[in-house]
Design an enzyme around this catalytic site. Structure first.
Site, short mmCIF file in Angstrom:
data_model
loop_
_atom_site.label_atom_id
_atom_site.label_comp_id
_atom_site.label_asym_id
_atom_site.label_seq_id
_atom_site.Cartn_x
_atom_site.Cartn_y
_atom_site.Cartn_z
N HIS A 130 -4.97 38.51 39.48
CA HIS A 130 -5.59 38.53 38.15
C HIS A 130 -6.98 39.15 38.31
CE1 HIS A 130 -7.50 36.74 34.55
NE2 HIS A 130 -6.29 36.48 34.10
N ASP A 207 -6.34 31.01 44.31
CA ASP A 207 -6.39 30.93 42.85
C ASP A 207 -5.12 30.18 42.42
OD1 ASP A 207 -5.90 31.35 40.18
OD2 ASP A 207 -6.43 33.47 40.19
N GLN A 210 -2.14 29.33 38.12
CA GLN A 210 -0.76 29.35 37.61
C GLN A 210 0.16 28.39 38.35
OE1 GLN A 210 0.24 30.60 34.92
NE2 GLN A 210 -1.34 32.07 34.40
N LYS A 233 -4.71 25.45 31.47
CA LYS A 233 -3.36 25.85 31.86
C LYS A 233 -2.56 24.63 32.33
CE LYS A 233 -4.71 30.53 33.14
NZ LYS A 233 -4.23 31.36 32.04
N CYS A 372 -4.24 41.01 32.27
CA CYS A 372 -5.40 40.98 33.20
C CYS A 372 -4.99 41.34 34.63
CB CYS A 372 -6.11 39.63 33.19
SG CYS A 372 -6.77 39.19 31.60
N1 PMP Z 1 -6.09 33.52 37.71
C1 PMP Z 1 -4.85 33.55 37.19
C2 PMP Z 1 -3.68 33.77 38.11
C3 PMP Z 1 -4.69 33.40 35.82
O1 PMP Z 1 -3.46 33.46 35.29
C4 PMP Z 1 -5.82 33.19 35.00
C5 PMP Z 1 -5.70 33.01 33.50
N2 PMP Z 1 -4.85 33.91 32.87
C6 PMP Z 1 -7.07 33.15 35.60
C7 PMP Z 1 -7.17 33.31 36.97
C8 PMP Z 1 -8.31 32.94 34.80
O2 PMP Z 1 -8.37 31.65 34.32
P1 PMP Z 1 -9.45 31.25 33.22
O3 PMP Z 1 -9.34 32.27 32.14
O4 PMP Z 1 -9.01 29.90 32.80
O5 PMP Z 1 -10.78 31.26 33.89
#
Ligand code: PMP
Length: 418
Positions: A130, A207, A210, A233, A372
């Site tokens: 991401h 990270d 997910q 999430k 993203c």
């Molecule tokens: N890493 C991953 C794999 C994600 O899916 C996301 C959210 N789509 C994020 C980081 C970012 O998370 P946040 O927007 O809650 O900071």
């Protein structure tokens, strides 16, 4: 035997806890929410914890000295303990509340990164990350002169570990990898990646945005150095996240943000940082979102992450089957046994945004775009995909509806083109 009786959990009973899932949208179409990878919905129990805090226990935390503040502080610290247990962290002080995964990763890049990464050092991420786990390292590389490398994926959407071995060297300072890809659904082999990175003397940031709500997180089993998660999430409010790291690393790192709460003493020209975890929690923290996260963890624990994961695999298998039946659908990502409840796909001749729009008309909420992950989409050779993502409150009927709606959408496009 009744097919439902063989499911690891009862989605209908759980759905009753989620008021939003029984709403209708557009002209009275039932909502089918297939966008939990973007953000999950919240059960009544979490909403009730938030309301109860505001109605009966709310004050600022840690500034103590009055009854209400003690109440609020107790609830906030209980939530920290819930997170500690949920991720099997050795110590409560190692659980830092942030505002989300993005902030947790930026905290590490700024604090640990600026203190430890020098010109010529290397940071390894993966092509499936991401943007949250790419851009902070790009910014760190700009500041420090470090070099970025990326673990490639094979055509199944799995990391090529032999290539990872070739990238690792005594120059590698950090490996940044997601536990589950937010596009491919790939479940990455974190323990193996950590073992190889540590053997080369590098640290590992995971990270877990997910994965945290969908399969067990055990930071000690992973043996990782930094783990980042987002509350929204995993059934909790937006605006709260967590960074976990080992105490010795956090103790050695300089504070990230400066301000109130993160200090022990301040003079006009200097300050002394507070002990963990306050050292990394400058300003008023996300008090109520964190308490909501504690309630979300209770809710998830009551179901059980093993059951959630097993049920999501059933949903994902059904999704693969119905998408295959539609015809002209290309699914990205690994085989089912290594895939979480996230399925990204393209439909021949229909742009992903049009797919999402046509599904929306039938009440089905999916996401379309690059999610993203622009570099990953470049590797996949497409500019956009449609993505469905599941949680325990989705049903097999909803997946079947997705199949029928997609077949209809294809029909609409064929007619439009004719
Ligand atoms: N890493 C991953 C794999 C994600 O899916 C996301 C959210 N789509 C994020 C980081 C970012 O998370 P946040 O927007 O809650 O900071």
């Amino acid at each position: 035997m009744d097919a439902l009786a063989t499911l690891p959990l009862d989605p209908q009973a759980l759905r009753a806890d989620f008021p939003i899932l029984s709403t209708t949208i557009h002209d009275n179409v039932p909502l089918v929410y297939l966008d939990s990878a973007a953000t999950t919905q919240r059960p009544r129990q979490v909403i009730a914890a938030i309301v109860d805090t505001y109605e009966r226990h709310y004050a600022n935390v840690h500034r103590g000295i009055h009854w209400l503040s003690d109440q609020s502080t107790d609830l906030f610290e209980e939530a920290r303990e819930s997170v500690r247990a949920f991720i099997n962290a050795p110590a409560r002080e190692e659980v830092i509340f942030t505002h989300g995964t993005t902030e947790s990763i930026n905290l590490v890049a700024r604090s640990w990164g600026d203190a430890n990464v020098r010109t010529g050092d290397e940071i390894i991420a993966t092509v499936m990350e991401h943007h949250s786990n790419l851009v902070p390292w790009q910014q760190l590389a700009e500041r420090s002169g470090a070099v970025l490398r990326h673990i490639p994926i094979d055509d199944n959407g799995e990391l090529i570990l032999d290539e990872f071995d070739k990238l690792l060297s005594e120059r590698t300072r950090l490996v940044a990898v997601s536990a589950v890809s937010n596009v491919l659904g790939t479940i990455n082999p974190i323990e193996e990646i950590v073992r190889r990175a540590h053997a080369a003397g590098a640290l590992v940031l995971v990270d877990a945005a997910q994965s945290a709500a969908h399969m067990p997180t055990d930071v000690q089993r992973w043996n990782a150095d930094f783990v980042a998660i987002s509350g929204h999430k995993m059934l909790a409010p937006t605006g709260v996240g967590v960074l976990w790291s080992r105490r010795e690393l956090l103790d050695a790192m300089p504070p990230f943000l400066g301000g109130g709460s993160m200090i022990r003493r301040v003079k006009l020209d200097s300050f002394e940082p507070a002990d963990l975890p306050a050292k990394f929690e400058a300003g008023t923290p996300p008090i109520v979102p964190a308490i909501g996260l504690g309630a979300a963890i209770d809710y998830i624990n009551a179901i059980g992450l093993e059951k959630i994961h097993a049920y999501e695999q059933i949903l994902t298998r059904r999704a693969h089957d119905v998408l295959a039946d539609v015809g002209g659908v290309k699914i990205f990502g690994p085989p089912l046994e290594n895939k979480a409840g996230i399925v990204s796909f393209t439909v021949e001749g229909v742009h992903a945004h049009d797919v999402a729009q046509l599904l929306d008309r039938q009440g089905i909420a999916v996401r379309a775009g690059h999610h993203c992950t622009m570099p990953l989409h470049k590797r996949l050779g497409v500019t956009a995909t449609a993505r469905v993502s599941f949680y325990f409150y989705n049903t097999l009927d909803e997946i079947d509806l997705l199949g029928r709606a997609l077949a209809d959408a294809k029909g609409v496009f064929r007619r439009r083109k004719a």
